[in-house]
Design a protein around this motif. Structure first.
Motif, PDB file in Angstrom:
ATOM      1  N   THR A  77      -6.739  -5.345  -4.348  1.00  0.00           N
ATOM      2  CA  THR A  77      -5.791  -6.430  -4.004  1.00  0.00           C
ATOM      3  C   THR A  77      -5.978  -7.642  -3.897  1.00  0.00           C
ATOM      4  O   THR A  77      -6.678  -7.927  -2.641  1.00  0.00           O
ATOM      5  N   ASN A 120      -6.729  -1.983  -0.797  1.00  0.00           N
ATOM      6  CA  ASN A 120      -5.439  -2.978  -0.522  1.00  0.00           C
ATOM      7  C   ASN A 120      -5.461  -3.426   0.602  1.00  0.00           C
ATOM      8  O   ASN A 120      -4.586  -4.331   0.966  1.00  0.00           O
ATOM      9  N   TYR A 178      -0.368  -1.175 -10.661  1.00  0.00           N
ATOM     10  CA  TYR A 178      -1.473  -0.527 -10.298  1.00  0.00           C
ATOM     11  C   TYR A 178      -1.424   1.110 -10.965  1.00  0.00           C
ATOM     12  O   TYR A 178      -2.449   1.489 -11.236  1.00  0.00           O
ATOM     13  N   VAL A 208      -8.113   2.222  -4.352  1.00  0.00           N
ATOM     14  CA  VAL A 208      -7.240   1.238  -4.279  1.00  0.00           C
ATOM     15  C   VAL A 208      -7.801   0.579  -2.991  1.00  0.00           C
ATOM     16  O   VAL A 208      -7.428   1.035  -1.695  1.00  0.00           O
ATOM     17  N   GLY A 222       0.808  -1.101   0.097  1.00  0.00           N
ATOM     18  CA  GLY A 222      -0.022   0.136  -0.158  1.00  0.00           C
ATOM     19  C   GLY A 222       0.699   1.259   0.026  1.00  0.00           C
ATOM     20  O   GLY A 222       0.513   2.268  -0.741  1.00  0.00           O
TER      21      GLY A 222
END
Length: 283
Positions: free
Chosen positions: A171, A112, A258, A110, A29
């Motif tokens: 993720t 994650n 990413y 995101v 992250g």
């Protein structure tokens, strides 16, 4: 305060976009947040339970919170921290609202944050119900919540200048694609859920021009795998599973994936589960 070391971004692939990265304080992250900031983001909202890295292991600028590294490098207010328990819906909703308020909108989410420690391993018949529930809660429920509130924000704001409404990157893991005894049933099941949730959202929201993809990292050198990596026997056993051989991946290498999925380079990409794994899933 911005220090004299503040510099211009190294790229513009994410120019002026506002993004959230959960689990941003360390490991993958942290690498993703720093990679995004290096590509010209307007704002990176760093979300975690604690703003300090959980470990100095393989940490870039160890000891300095991720958002502070971003601000030092790229300017004041380029990064902020929002304390968030990603398993609680009201906190994830507040996180998305805070990002939209601070940045004027939200472009990239995101999801994650996750766990995968050795205490969660073991065979199914030996696993407690509490372990199963905890891993599924942190690794799967949190992604559902992140997708839920990010999609709501995307639907309620004007499209990005590209015509697209938003980008979600979850993720997952190579263990979200194949089974593996090393990580155990709860971890594999939780990451499998992330992979299929990603595909479902991609299909359902494609007509709204919302991208949803996931990255499936292989074995990385991060604080989450520190105990495994520093155990020579365990490290060797895991290394033999990967065609790349004796080299585990770096979080910084995976973070580049990413960046791609959040950029206009991936304008026609959605519903992808992208392995970045040294060839593990090619076997």
């Amino acid at each position: 305060m911005v220090t004299a070391t503040a510099t211009v971004p190294t790229g513009v692939r994410l120019k002026d976009k506002v993004c959230i990265v959960t689990g941003s304080s360390s490991g993958l992250g942290r690498a993703v947040a720093l990679a995004f900031a290096a590509q010209g983001t307007h704002l990176v909202v760093c979300a975690d339970l604690k703003y300090t890295p959980k470990s100095d292991f393989m940490a870039e600028e160890a000891g300095t919170p991720t958002e502070e590294v971003i601000c030092r490098r790229y300017g004041e207010k380029k990064g902020i921290f929002v304390k968030t328990d990603v398993t609680v819906g009201t906190e994830v909703e507040a996180l998305v609202q805070a990002a939209a308020k601070a940045g004027g909108r939200l472009d990239i989410m995101v999801n994650n944050a996750g766990i995968g420690g050795t205490e969660n391993h073991g065979m199914v018949h030996e696993m407690t119900e509490e372990t199963w529930d905890n891993v599924m809660n942190i690794n799967s429920r949190s992604v559902f919540l992140g997708c839920k509130y990010a999609c709501a924000q995307f639907m309620n704001q004007a499209p990005h200048e590209s015509g697209h409404r938003g980008w979600i990157i979850n993720t997952s893991s190579i263990m979200g694609l194949v089974g593996q005894a090393v990580y155990g049933a709860a971890y594999c099941a939780s990451k499998g859920a992330v992979t299929l949730l990603t595909k479902q959202i991609a299909v359902e929201y494609a007509k709204h021009k919302i991208h949803c993809n996931c990255v499936c990292p292989g074995h990385l050198r991060t604080p989450m795998t520190q105990d495994q990596y520093q155990d020579r026997e365990m490290r060797t056993a895991i290394s033999t599973l990967t065609p790349w051989g004796d080299e585990w991946g770096a979080a910084e290498d995976v973070a580049k994936g990413y960046v791609y999925l959040a950029s206009d380079d991936a304008a026609y990409v959605t519903g992808v589960a992208l392995p970045i794994d040294g060839g593990y899933c090619a076997q």
